[in-house]
Design an enzyme around this catalytic site. Structure first.
Site, mmCIF file in Angstrom:
data_model
loop_
_atom_site.group_PDB
_atom_site.id
_atom_site.type_symbol
_atom_site.label_atom_id
_atom_site.label_comp_id
_atom_site.label_asym_id
_atom_site.label_seq_id
_atom_site.Cartn_x
_atom_site.Cartn_y
_atom_site.Cartn_z
ATOM 1 N N ARG A 104 -9.635 1.104 8.379
ATOM 2 C CA ARG A 104 -9.210 -0.241 8.780
ATOM 3 C C ARG A 104 -10.369 -1.062 9.312
ATOM 4 O O ARG A 104 -10.230 -2.261 9.495
ATOM 5 C CB ARG A 104 -8.126 -0.168 9.851
ATOM 6 C CG ARG A 104 -6.810 0.296 9.313
ATOM 7 C CD ARG A 104 -5.755 0.187 10.383
ATOM 8 N NE ARG A 104 -4.527 0.795 9.935
ATOM 9 C CZ ARG A 104 -3.372 0.164 9.849
ATOM 10 N NH1 ARG A 104 -3.289 -1.100 10.179
ATOM 11 N NH2 ARG A 104 -2.303 0.782 9.432
ATOM 12 N N LYS A 146 0.827 -1.210 0.000
ATOM 13 C CA LYS A 146 0.000 0.000 0.000
ATOM 14 C C LYS A 146 0.858 1.256 0.000
ATOM 15 O O LYS A 146 0.605 2.179 -0.772
ATOM 16 C CB LYS A 146 -0.930 0.018 1.217
ATOM 17 C CG LYS A 146 -1.946 -1.095 1.268
ATOM 18 C CD LYS A 146 -2.831 -1.016 2.499
ATOM 19 C CE LYS A 146 -2.090 -1.022 3.808
ATOM 20 N NZ LYS A 146 -1.420 -2.273 4.149
ATOM 21 N N ARG A 159 11.232 0.498 12.085
ATOM 22 C CA ARG A 159 9.970 0.775 12.772
ATOM 23 C C ARG A 159 9.801 -0.191 13.942
ATOM 24 O O ARG A 159 10.178 -1.363 13.856
ATOM 25 C CB ARG A 159 8.792 0.616 11.812
ATOM 26 C CG ARG A 159 8.713 1.691 10.781
ATOM 27 C CD ARG A 159 7.675 1.468 9.717
ATOM 28 N NE ARG A 159 6.545 0.616 10.056
ATOM 29 C CZ ARG A 159 5.546 0.364 9.242
ATOM 30 N NH1 ARG A 159 5.525 0.880 8.023
ATOM 31 N NH2 ARG A 159 4.557 -0.410 9.604
ATOM 32 N N ARG A 176 -0.109 -7.747 13.991
ATOM 33 C CA ARG A 176 -0.733 -6.846 13.017
ATOM 34 C C ARG A 176 -1.542 -7.639 11.999
ATOM 35 O O ARG A 176 -2.639 -7.240 11.607
ATOM 36 C CB ARG A 176 0.343 -6.011 12.310
ATOM 37 C CG ARG A 176 0.944 -4.946 13.184
ATOM 38 C CD ARG A 176 2.188 -4.315 12.579
ATOM 39 N NE ARG A 176 1.962 -3.756 11.261
ATOM 40 C CZ ARG A 176 2.920 -3.624 10.349
ATOM 41 N NH1 ARG A 176 4.137 -4.027 10.580
ATOM 42 N NH2 ARG A 176 2.638 -3.084 9.186
ATOM 43 N N ARG A 235 12.402 -5.295 4.429
ATOM 44 C CA ARG A 235 12.295 -3.859 4.669
ATOM 45 C C ARG A 235 13.116 -3.458 5.887
ATOM 46 O O ARG A 235 13.850 -2.465 5.865
ATOM 47 C CB ARG A 235 10.825 -3.456 4.858
ATOM 48 C CG ARG A 235 10.644 -1.975 5.178
ATOM 49 C CD ARG A 235 9.189 -1.562 5.225
ATOM 50 N NE ARG A 235 8.451 -2.258 6.268
ATOM 51 C CZ ARG A 235 7.132 -2.381 6.303
ATOM 52 N NH1 ARG A 235 6.388 -1.869 5.352
ATOM 53 N NH2 ARG A 235 6.546 -3.005 7.289
#
Length: 193
Positions: free
Chosen positions: A88, A13, A139, A150, A127
């Protein structure tokens, strides 16, 4: 152009919304980025969200809605926007619909980027490794434990959005496992149809 991008964590996204924002000259509105900025700035909202984000939990609707709706009122959103990671939940989608309806604005598209869970975990690990290799900070939620949380939260709370938008006849799907350029081309074809 007013677009909602849906998809599991790591589906692409953020990558696609950044590309599309440049292509269509509209802002990319990432709730994750907005929340991380609020945390970094030490705002009241940021303080409330900090522990939730760190543990991979979703921030409550009222906090997220407030951040997004305030942002939609900004001057740069007058010509459009790309919502990345929002809504969401079905409740957020309904609240968004009401706010847009009050402004006489309609979404142009809701696109879900579909991706395989194992590939998503590998993308998250890649990532994090790339961020570290570039000297950046990873992060707080880019670790296997938080990612698993998540993904579970996504399945429980966010996945029903697909059905909601399908019932509204707004949902379009693209294969997020394809190359980035192919996914971008598929999204552009949907937007230009």
């Amino acid at each position: 152009m007013r677009l909602v991008l849906l998809g599991a964590p790591g589906a692409g996204k953020g990558t696609q919304s950044a590309i599309l924002a440049g292509k269509y000259a509209v802002p990319q509105l990432s709730t994750g980025d907005m929340l991380r900025a609020a945390v970094a700035a030490g705002t009241e909202t940021g303080k409330k969200a900090q522990n939730l984000i760190k543990n991979g939990a979703l921030v409550p609707d009222d906090i997220v809605n407030r951040i997004v709706f305030d942002r939609l009122d900004a001057y740069d959103c007058q010509k459009g926007f790309i919502l990345d990671g929002y809504p969401r939940t079905v409740a957020q989608a309904q609240a968004l619909q009401q706010v847009l309806s009050d402004k006489n604005i309609a979404l142009d598209a809701v696109i879900e980027i579909k991706a395989d869970e194992t590939a998503l975990l590998n993308r998250m690990k890649k990532r994090a490794a790339e961020t570290l290799a570039q000297g950046g900070m990873v992060r707080a939620d880019d670790n296997p434990e938080s990612f698993a949380k998540r993904l579970a939260e996504y399945k429980r709370k966010t996945l029903p959005l697909s059905e909601y938008y399908r019932e509204q006849r707004q949902l379009r799907e693209v294969d997020g496992m394809a190359d980035i350029a192919v996914v971008t081309a598929e999204i552009a074809a949907i937007l230009e149809a």
